[in-house]
Design an enzyme around this catalytic site. Structure first.
Site, PDB file in Angstrom:
ATOM      1  N   ARG A  58       0.818  -1.223   0.000  1.00 54.74           N
ATOM      2  CA  ARG A  58       0.000   0.000   0.000  1.00 54.74           C
ATOM      3  C   ARG A  58       0.849   1.269   0.000  1.00 54.74           C
ATOM      4  O   ARG A  58       0.390   2.329  -0.433  1.00 54.74           O
ATOM      5  CB  ARG A  58      -0.994  -0.040   1.173  1.00 54.74           C
ATOM      6  CG  ARG A  58      -2.064  -1.111   0.968  1.00 54.74           C
ATOM      7  CD  ARG A  58      -2.897  -1.354   2.203  1.00 54.74           C
ATOM      8  NE  ARG A  58      -2.136  -1.946   3.294  1.00 54.74           N
ATOM      9  CZ  ARG A  58      -1.892  -3.244   3.442  1.00 54.74           C
ATOM     10  NH1 ARG A  58      -2.382  -4.112   2.584  1.00 54.74           N
ATOM     11  NH2 ARG A  58      -1.186  -3.697   4.457  1.00 54.74           N
ATOM     12  N   GLU A  95       4.121  -7.822  12.981  1.00 48.88           N
ATOM     13  CA  GLU A  95       3.158  -8.093  14.062  1.00 48.88           C
ATOM     14  C   GLU A  95       2.695  -9.552  13.973  1.00 48.88           C
ATOM     15  O   GLU A  95       2.364 -10.162  14.965  1.00 48.88           O
ATOM     16  CB  GLU A  95       1.970  -7.125  13.926  1.00 48.88           C
ATOM     17  CG  GLU A  95       1.011  -7.121  15.103  1.00 48.88           C
ATOM     18  CD  GLU A  95      -0.178  -6.206  14.889  1.00 48.88           C
ATOM     19  OE1 GLU A  95      -0.252  -5.560  13.821  1.00 48.88           O
ATOM     20  OE2 GLU A  95      -1.032  -6.153  15.776  1.00 48.88           O
TER      21      GLU A  95
HETATM   22  C1  PRP Z   1       1.606  -3.881   6.778  1.00 52.94           C
HETATM   23  C2  PRP Z   1       1.751  -2.391   6.580  1.00 52.94           C
HETATM   24  C3  PRP Z   1       3.190  -2.140   6.879  1.00 52.94           C
HETATM   25  C4  PRP Z   1       3.504  -3.179   7.941  1.00 52.94           C
HETATM   26  C5  PRP Z   1       3.582  -2.525   9.301  1.00 52.94           C
HETATM   27  O1  PRP Z   1       2.049  -4.559   5.651  1.00 52.94           O
HETATM   28  O2  PRP Z   1       1.381  -2.020   5.257  1.00 52.94           O
HETATM   29  O3  PRP Z   1       4.014  -2.313   5.726  1.00 52.94           O
HETATM   30  O4  PRP Z   1       2.434  -4.128   7.916  1.00 52.94           O
HETATM   31  O5  PRP Z   1       3.911  -3.437  10.315  1.00 52.94           O
HETATM   32  P1  PRP Z   1       5.198  -3.261  11.256  1.00 52.94           P
HETATM   33  O6  PRP Z   1       5.305  -1.802  11.629  1.00 52.94           O
HETATM   34  O7  PRP Z   1       4.885  -4.135  12.434  1.00 52.94           O
HETATM   35  O8  PRP Z   1       6.384  -3.740  10.493  1.00 52.94           O
HETATM   36  P2  PRP Z   1       1.819  -6.118   5.479  1.00 52.94           P
HETATM   37  O9  PRP Z   1       2.881  -6.846   6.205  1.00 52.94           O
HETATM   38  O10 PRP Z   1       0.396  -6.423   5.825  1.00 52.94           O
HETATM   39  O11 PRP Z   1       2.148  -6.381   3.945  1.00 52.94           O
HETATM   40  P3  PRP Z   1       1.359  -6.032   2.570  1.00 52.94           P
HETATM   41  O12 PRP Z   1       1.335  -4.520   2.465  1.00 52.94           O
HETATM   42  O13 PRP Z   1       2.238  -6.629   1.512  1.00 52.94           O
HETATM   43  O14 PRP Z   1      -0.018  -6.620   2.647  1.00 52.94           O
HETATM   44  N1  ADE Z   2       0.224  -4.293   9.693  1.00 49.51           N
HETATM   45  C1  ADE Z   2       0.566  -4.679  10.927  1.00 49.51           C
HETATM   46  N2  ADE Z   2      -0.484  -4.576  11.762  1.00 49.51           N
HETATM   47  C2  ADE Z   2      -1.515  -4.112  11.009  1.00 49.51           C
HETATM   48  C3  ADE Z   2      -2.868  -3.792  11.293  1.00 49.51           C
HETATM   49  N3  ADE Z   2      -3.363  -3.924  12.506  1.00 49.51           N
HETATM   50  N4  ADE Z   2      -3.637  -3.329  10.281  1.00 49.51           N
HETATM   51  C4  ADE Z   2      -3.122  -3.204   9.036  1.00 49.51           C
HETATM   52  N5  ADE Z   2      -1.873  -3.505   8.707  1.00 49.51           N
HETATM   53  C5  ADE Z   2      -1.074  -3.953   9.686  1.00 49.51           C
END
Ligand code: PRP
Ligand code: ADE
Length: 173
Positions: A58, A95
């Site tokens: 995103r 997370e």
């Molecule tokens: C989400 C979000 C961040 C990350 C934040 O991505 O878009 O990139 O998690 O988490 P953090 O601060 O604990 O590292 P996600 O891992 O869902 O990947 P995606 O965008 O490819 O779906």
């Molecule tokens: N990436 C890590 N935690 C998330 C949350 N709660 N919602 C969306 N993206 C995430």
């Protein structure tokens, strides 16, 4: 307009206990998207930057729009194995799992002043790895901008402790 009103929460996605903050509804809303892009660059206050770096997936959408608005280049920070040329990589904890991010070795020029963008910061693992990558490549991360901060998970404070400027448009407990 309240940006929270265009962000949707999906309980128990992708795992039980996670309240997933879904910004696709903000992107679909023309005013929400414009407002988010405008507010994400505001702390730069006229400071010159050379590139925007966005984190898959995103962060590409927001970062691409911001790079266009600022008339600067865009660096995609991708999940492992997606980039075709030589890369440098950093692994990080999420997370809900473990992953690795990469950039092309020539994506950043020495001394580039970079705006890092993602939709959300939680533990800061992803953004922390992204900063390491960009700075190993010779860049300087001037500002880290997120639509959503989950402050209880400590990511934004972790980046601030590294001396980084961090901005987020909304917070959820
Ligand atoms: C989400 C979000 C961040 C990350 C934040 O991505 O878009 O990139 O998690 O988490 P953090 O601060 O604990 O590292 P996600 O891992 O869902 O990947 P995606 O965008 O490819 O779906
Ligand atoms: N990436 C890590 N935690 C998330 C949350 N709660 N919602 C969306 N993206 C995430």
């Amino acid at each position: 307009m309240d940006l929270k009103s265009v962000i949707r929460t999906i309980p128990d996605y992708p795992k039980k206990g996670i309240m997933f903050r879904d910004i696709t509804t903000l992107l679909t809303d023309a005013r929400g998207f414009r407002r988010a892009v405008d507010e994400l660059v505001q702390p730069l206050a006229g400071q010159k930057i050379d590139k925007v770096a966005g984190i898959e997936a995103r962060g590409f959408i927001l970062g691409g729009a911001i790079a266009h608005q600022l008339s600067v280049g865009f660096v995609p920070i991708r999940k492992k194995g997606k980039l075709p040329y030589k890369t440098i990589a950093e692994s990080y904890e999420l997370e809900y799992g473990v992953d690795e991010v990469e950039i092309h070795v020539d994506a950043v020029e020495k001394g580039d002043r970079i705006l890092l963008v993602d939709d959300l910061i939680a533990t800061g693992g992803t953004a922390g790895a992204a900063i390491k990558l960009l700075e190993r490549a010779g860049g300087e991360v001037m500002l880290c901008s997120f639509v959503v901060d989950l402050p209880d998970l400590g990511g934004a404070d972790k980046l601030r402790a590294l001396g980084k400027k961090v901005t987020a448009l909304v917070e959820y407990e």
